[in-house]
Design an enzyme around this catalytic site. Sequence first.
Site, PDB file in Angstrom:
ATOM      1  CG  HIS A  50      38.791  47.662 -18.954  1.00 20.53           C
ATOM      2  ND1 HIS A  50      39.431  46.922 -17.993  1.00 20.53           N
ATOM      3  CD2 HIS A  50      38.628  48.903 -18.427  1.00 20.53           C
ATOM      4  CE1 HIS A  50      39.661  47.682 -16.924  1.00 20.53           C
ATOM      5  NE2 HIS A  50      39.174  48.891 -17.157  1.00 20.53           N
ATOM      6  CE  LYS A  74      46.453  55.069 -10.998  1.00 14.52           C
ATOM      7  NZ  LYS A  74      45.484  54.686 -12.019  1.00 14.52           N
ATOM      8  NE  ARG A 123      33.433  51.713 -13.550  1.00 14.75           N
ATOM      9  CZ  ARG A 123      34.645  51.423 -13.107  1.00 14.75           C
ATOM     10  NH1 ARG A 123      34.989  50.183 -12.884  1.00 14.75           N
ATOM     11  NH2 ARG A 123      35.534  52.373 -12.877  1.00 14.75           N
ATOM     12  CB  SER A 161      40.534  46.544 -12.344  1.00 13.92           C
ATOM     13  OG  SER A 161      40.304  46.674 -13.715  1.00 13.92           O
TER      14      SER A 161
END
Length: 191
Positions: A50, A74, A123, A161
């Site tokens: 990040h 979430k 990514r 993460s």
Amino acid sequence: MEGVLERRAGFCGNKTGQRPVARQIKVFIVDLGMFKAVFPGSFDPPTLGHLNIIERASAVFDELIVVVAENKQKEYLFSADERLEMMQEIIKPCKNVTCTSWDSLVVDFLKQEGIRILIRGVRGMDDFSHEFELAMMNKALYPHIETLFISTESKYIVLRSSSIKELAAFHGDVSRMVPPVVVKALKGKFQ
Ligand code: ADP
């Protein structure tokens, strides 16, 4: 402002001292209102991947706002306040970067701030297909915005993460994956 724009388009200069292409770019940039950009994410927790996107985006835009998203649907390891606090620490060296938390649609934040550029990091193809759909949805919600993708640097390609949290839960060494403030926070959660 002129200086910044002409530095960005410096390669366009000619012998007469005029920079016609730079001027065209300036008109284009002003028209898109591209000086500020928003980088939203869960950042649960923030990683060096990040941070790399933040540093690179902040080198392109005059101002970057990192938005720490709070989505009631979430489940997070870190609360919005904890994620914001970590992010505030991480961005300290980046003078044109600020951060805030937001618990509604990201497009509403852009609308409120009058910003049209949304940054996302990718990514690989898995990220891209998800990010592409998200970009389409955001565009449908707010046609004025443009999503710009920044591809990760190869050394950060595996940083995620969720895997970092898993590793930290087993007391694995995450010090090469996240900034020191996050190493400490993870230790605090899993001691
Ligand atoms: P989300 O916002 O989808 O919950 P994250 O908070 O993990 O996901 O990530 C925010 C943004 O940063 C997303 O665009 C994600 O693809 C990107 N990102 C996450 N990890 C990396 C990395 N290692 N390199 C580049 N971009 C990344």
